[in-house]
Design a protein around this motif. Structure first.
Motif, PDB file in Angstrom:
ATOM      1  N   LEU A  41       0.814  -1.220   0.000  1.00 15.73           N
ATOM      2  CA  LEU A  41       0.000   0.000   0.000  1.00 15.73           C
ATOM      3  C   LEU A  41       0.847   1.270   0.000  1.00 15.73           C
ATOM      4  CD1 LEU A  41      -2.736  -1.076   2.593  1.00 15.73           C
ATOM      5  CD2 LEU A  41      -2.937  -1.053   0.102  1.00 15.73           C
ATOM      6  N   GLU A  42       2.156   1.109  -0.202  1.00 18.53           N
ATOM      7  CA  GLU A  42       3.051   2.276  -0.223  1.00 18.53           C
ATOM      8  C   GLU A  42       3.052   2.976  -1.581  1.00 18.53           C
ATOM      9  OE1 GLU A  42       6.919   1.155   1.148  1.00 18.53           O
ATOM     10  OE2 GLU A  42       6.176   0.504   3.114  1.00 18.53           O
ATOM     11  N   VAL A  43       2.365   2.396  -2.552  1.00 17.67           N
ATOM     12  CA  VAL A  43       2.185   3.026  -3.871  1.00 17.67           C
ATOM     13  C   VAL A  43       0.701   2.987  -4.225  1.00 17.67           C
ATOM     14  CG1 VAL A  43       4.495   2.420  -4.711  1.00 17.67           C
ATOM     15  CG2 VAL A  43       2.581   0.858  -5.100  1.00 17.67           C
ATOM     16  N   LEU A  44       0.297   3.792  -5.190  1.00 14.77           N
ATOM     17  CA  LEU A  44      -1.093   3.764  -5.640  1.00 14.77           C
ATOM     18  C   LEU A  44      -1.439   2.397  -6.224  1.00 14.77           C
ATOM     19  CD1 LEU A  44      -1.428   7.210  -7.465  1.00 14.77           C
ATOM     20  CD2 LEU A  44      -2.696   6.515  -5.426  1.00 14.77           C
ATOM     21  N   PRO A  45      -2.627   1.883  -5.944  1.00 18.96           N
ATOM     22  CA  PRO A  45      -3.037   0.626  -6.579  1.00 18.96           C
ATOM     23  C   PRO A  45      -3.183   0.841  -8.084  1.00 18.96           C
ATOM     24  CG  PRO A  45      -4.891   1.645  -5.444  1.00 18.96           C
ATOM     25  CD  PRO A  45      -3.681   2.447  -5.089  1.00 18.96           C
ATOM     26  N   GLY A  46      -3.082  -0.232  -8.857  1.00 15.35           N
ATOM     27  CA  GLY A  46      -3.085  -0.091 -10.310  1.00 15.35           C
ATOM     28  C   GLY A  46      -4.198  -0.834 -11.019  1.00 15.35           C
ATOM     29  N   ILE A  47      -4.470  -0.403 -12.239  1.00 18.68           N
ATOM     30  CA  ILE A  47      -5.398  -1.135 -13.100  1.00 18.68           C
ATOM     31  C   ILE A  47      -4.779  -2.478 -13.443  1.00 18.68           C
ATOM     32  CG2 ILE A  47      -6.511  -1.195 -15.377  1.00 18.68           C
ATOM     33  CD1 ILE A  47      -6.811   1.808 -15.234  1.00 18.68           C
ATOM     34  N   THR A  48      -3.470  -2.460 -13.636  1.00 10.50           N
ATOM     35  CA  THR A  48      -2.719  -3.693 -13.792  1.00 10.50           C
ATOM     36  C   THR A  48      -1.477  -3.595 -12.913  1.00 10.50           C
ATOM     37  OG1 THR A  48      -1.718  -5.266 -15.360  1.00 10.50           O
ATOM     38  CG2 THR A  48      -1.311  -2.927 -15.764  1.00 10.50           C
ATOM     39  N   GLY A  49      -0.865  -4.740 -12.667  1.00 14.02           N
ATOM     40  CA  GLY A  49       0.324  -4.755 -11.824  1.00 14.02           C
ATOM     41  C   GLY A  49       1.217  -5.923 -12.171  1.00 14.02           C
ATOM     42  N   TYR A  50       2.288  -6.069 -11.438  1.00 18.53           N
ATOM     43  CA  TYR A  50       3.265  -7.125 -11.724  1.00 18.53           C
ATOM     44  C   TYR A  50       2.624  -8.513 -11.656  1.00 18.53           C
ATOM     45  CZ  TYR A  50       7.452 -10.005 -11.433  1.00 18.53           C
ATOM     46  OH  TYR A  50       8.411 -10.958 -11.652  1.00 18.53           O
ATOM     47  N   SER A  51       1.957  -8.812 -10.540  1.00 18.01           N
ATOM     48  CA  SER A  51       1.349 -10.142 -10.399  1.00 18.01           C
ATOM     49  C   SER A  51       0.171 -10.318 -11.356  1.00 18.01           C
ATOM     50  CB  SER A  51       0.893 -10.385  -8.950  1.00 18.01           C
ATOM     51  OG  SER A  51      -0.058  -9.433  -8.549  1.00 18.01           O
ATOM     52  N   GLN A  52      -0.550  -9.224 -11.625  1.00 17.13           N
ATOM     53  CA  GLN A  52      -1.679  -9.279 -12.555  1.00 17.13           C
ATOM     54  C   GLN A  52      -1.198  -9.581 -13.974  1.00 17.13           C
ATOM     55  OE1 GLN A  52      -4.843  -9.083 -11.852  1.00 17.13           O
ATOM     56  NE2 GLN A  52      -5.897  -8.537 -13.727  1.00 17.13           N
ATOM     57  N   ALA A  53      -0.138  -8.916 -14.395  1.00 15.77           N
ATOM     58  CA  ALA A  53       0.363  -9.068 -15.768  1.00 15.77           C
ATOM     59  C   ALA A  53       1.012 -10.426 -16.009  1.00 15.77           C
ATOM     60  CB  ALA A  53       1.362  -7.952 -16.070  1.00 15.77           C
ATOM     61  N   TYR A  54       1.825 -10.859 -15.059  1.00 21.48           N
ATOM     62  CA  TYR A  54       2.608 -12.069 -15.281  1.00 21.48           C
ATOM     63  C   TYR A  54       1.926 -13.355 -14.806  1.00 21.48           C
ATOM     64  CZ  TYR A  54       6.588  -9.260 -16.724  1.00 21.48           C
ATOM     65  OH  TYR A  54       7.416  -8.402 -17.419  1.00 21.48           O
ATOM     66  N   PHE A  55       1.009 -13.228 -13.850  1.00 17.44           N
ATOM     67  CA  PHE A  55       0.425 -14.449 -13.281  1.00 17.44           C
ATOM     68  C   PHE A  55      -1.111 -14.451 -13.276  1.00 17.44           C
ATOM     69  CE2 PHE A  55       4.512 -13.525 -11.317  1.00 17.44           C
ATOM     70  CZ  PHE A  55       5.221 -14.670 -11.635  1.00 17.44           C
ATOM     71  N   ARG A  56      -1.700 -13.272 -13.327  1.00 13.92           N
ATOM     72  CA  ARG A  56      -3.147 -13.086 -13.315  1.00 13.92           C
ATOM     73  C   ARG A  56      -3.789 -13.909 -12.198  1.00 13.92           C
ATOM     74  NH1 ARG A  56      -6.403 -11.985 -18.973  1.00 13.92           N
ATOM     75  NH2 ARG A  56      -7.909 -10.524 -18.070  1.00 13.92           N
ATOM     76  N   ASN A  57      -4.550 -14.949 -12.518  1.00 17.62           N
ATOM     77  CA  ASN A  57      -5.216 -15.744 -11.474  1.00 17.62           C
ATOM     78  C   ASN A  57      -4.613 -17.138 -11.309  1.00 17.62           C
ATOM     79  OD1 ASN A  57      -7.320 -13.960 -10.476  1.00 17.62           O
ATOM     80  ND2 ASN A  57      -8.154 -14.077 -12.535  1.00 17.62           N
ATOM     81  N   SER A  58      -3.348 -17.286 -11.715  1.00 17.10           N
ATOM     82  CA  SER A  58      -2.719 -18.608 -11.645  1.00 17.10           C
ATOM     83  C   SER A  58      -1.946 -18.827 -10.342  1.00 17.10           C
ATOM     84  CB  SER A  58      -1.767 -18.797 -12.835  1.00 17.10           C
ATOM     85  OG  SER A  58      -0.681 -17.893 -12.753  1.00 17.10           O
ATOM     86  N   ILE A  59      -1.865 -17.802  -9.484  1.00 15.34           N
ATOM     87  CA  ILE A  59      -1.153 -17.942  -8.209  1.00 15.34           C
ATOM     88  C   ILE A  59      -2.083 -17.557  -7.058  1.00 15.34           C
ATOM     89  CG2 ILE A  59       1.136 -17.550  -9.191  1.00 15.34           C
ATOM     90  CD1 ILE A  59       0.989 -14.651  -8.218  1.00 15.34           C
ATOM     91  N   THR A  60      -1.665 -17.911  -5.838  1.00 16.45           N
ATOM     92  CA  THR A  60      -2.492 -17.638  -4.663  1.00 16.45           C
ATOM     93  C   THR A  60      -2.443 -16.159  -4.278  1.00 16.45           C
ATOM     94  OG1 THR A  60      -0.688 -18.001  -3.082  1.00 16.45           O
ATOM     95  CG2 THR A  60      -1.969 -19.939  -3.777  1.00 16.45           C
ATOM     96  N   GLN A  61      -3.373 -15.756  -3.431  1.00 14.04           N
ATOM     97  CA  GLN A  61      -3.425 -14.377  -2.956  1.00 14.04           C
ATOM     98  C   GLN A  61      -2.141 -14.013  -2.209  1.00 14.04           C
ATOM     99  OE1 GLN A  61      -5.722 -12.450  -3.921  1.00 14.04           O
ATOM    100  NE2 GLN A  61      -5.472 -10.621  -2.682  1.00 14.04           N
ATOM    101  N   GLU A  62      -1.629 -14.939  -1.421  1.00 15.49           N
ATOM    102  CA  GLU A  62      -0.394 -14.703  -0.665  1.00 15.49           C
ATOM    103  C   GLU A  62       0.788 -14.473  -1.607  1.00 15.49           C
ATOM    104  OE1 GLU A  62       2.436 -16.926   2.672  1.00 15.49           O
ATOM    105  OE2 GLU A  62       0.391 -17.655   2.318  1.00 15.49           O
ATOM    106  N   GLU A  63       0.861 -15.257  -2.666  1.00 21.86           N
ATOM    107  CA  GLU A  63       1.939 -15.081  -3.654  1.00 21.86           C
ATOM    108  C   GLU A  63       1.809 -13.743  -4.373  1.00 21.86           C
ATOM    109  OE1 GLU A  63       3.096 -19.510  -5.236  1.00 21.86           O
ATOM    110  OE2 GLU A  63       1.067 -18.809  -5.650  1.00 21.86           O
ATOM    111  N   LYS A  64       0.575 -13.331  -4.653  1.00 23.12           N
ATOM    112  CA  LYS A  64       0.355 -12.027  -5.289  1.00 23.12           C
ATOM    113  C   LYS A  64       0.879 -10.898  -4.409  1.00 23.12           C
ATOM    114  CE  LYS A  64      -3.740 -13.232  -8.028  1.00 23.12           C
ATOM    115  NZ  LYS A  64      -5.198 -13.003  -8.210  1.00 23.12           N
ATOM    116  N   ILE A  65       0.594 -10.992  -3.119  1.00 27.04           N
ATOM    117  CA  ILE A  65       1.038  -9.955  -2.180  1.00 27.04           C
ATOM    118  C   ILE A  65       2.561  -9.876  -2.149  1.00 27.04           C
ATOM    119  CG2 ILE A  65       1.130  -9.327   0.282  1.00 27.04           C
ATOM    120  CD1 ILE A  65      -1.742 -10.428   0.521  1.00 27.04           C
TER     121      ILE A  65
END
Length: 196
Positions: A137-161
């Motif tokens: 939360l130290e940066v603005l949330p994004g429409i897309t992000g690193y985990s969104q672009a490279y992994f989308r829904n293929s990884i767990t919430q913990e891995e996304k964080i």
């Protein structure tokens, strides 16, 4: 310098350029949503922004009215290709990621960025979050992000964080450009739209 100033300048310029096109697409999709399932056109979700602030994130509504709120075991939003809650129009705009387009206006007013960790749910008090959840939360949330672009829904919430925390520590112009390019490729290939 990029993280503090230029990133925001780019967000404003690009969102202003995109706004007319987003408005046209939103009107067209809005009419289709109304014909398919009535009002409302938008799904408004309370999300956590930079440093724990909260804001209303806008999406084109893809689910039927009065759909139940279903969560996965890790607390993330349930997402499945055969989700009975999706409308006919909703299935299409989800696959093409068109439902996310209204967030360009969130970017324009400074609540979001084009690139950053995806906005998190406001399910707990900020003080109750662990150090990793606060770090993202130290940066603005994004429409897309690193985990969104490279992994989308293929990884767990913990891995996304964890991957979002990596992004927070490595924000730069080149990384953002790579994420945007990867996002475009991911959307066009339609990979990992839904969880396995």
């Amino acid at each position: 310098m990029y993280k503090q100033i230029f990133k925001r300048v780019l967000d404003v310029i690009v969102s202003l350029l995109m706004s007319p096109f987003v408005l046209i697409i939103t009107i067209i999709c809005g009419v289709a949503i109304i014909i398919d399932d009535g009002f409302p056109v938008f799904y408004v979700a309370k999300r956590r922004g930079i440093y724990g602030s909260t804001f209303n994130m806008y999406k084109l509504r893809s689910m039927k009215n009065n759909s139940p709120d279903i969560r996965d075991k890790d607390g993330s939003t349930f997402n499945n290709e055969n989700d009975f809650r999706l409308t006919k129009v909703g299935k299409i705009i989800r696959k093409l990621s068109i439902d996310e387009l209204p967030q360009v206006f969130n970017v324009l007013i400074g609540e979001m960025s084009f690139v950053g960790p995806r906005p998190s749910l406001v399910s707990r008090e900020y003080s109750e979050l662990n150090e990793f959840s606060k770090k993202r939360l130290e940066v603005l949330p994004g429409i897309t992000g690193y985990s969104q672009a490279y992994f989308r829904n293929s990884i767990t919430q913990e891995e996304k964080i964890q991957k979002d925390c990596w992004y927070v520590e490595h924000v730069n112009f080149i990384t953002d450009v790579k994420i945007v390019c990867k996002t475009v490729k991911s959307v066009l290939s339609r990979k990992n739209i839904y969880k396995n």
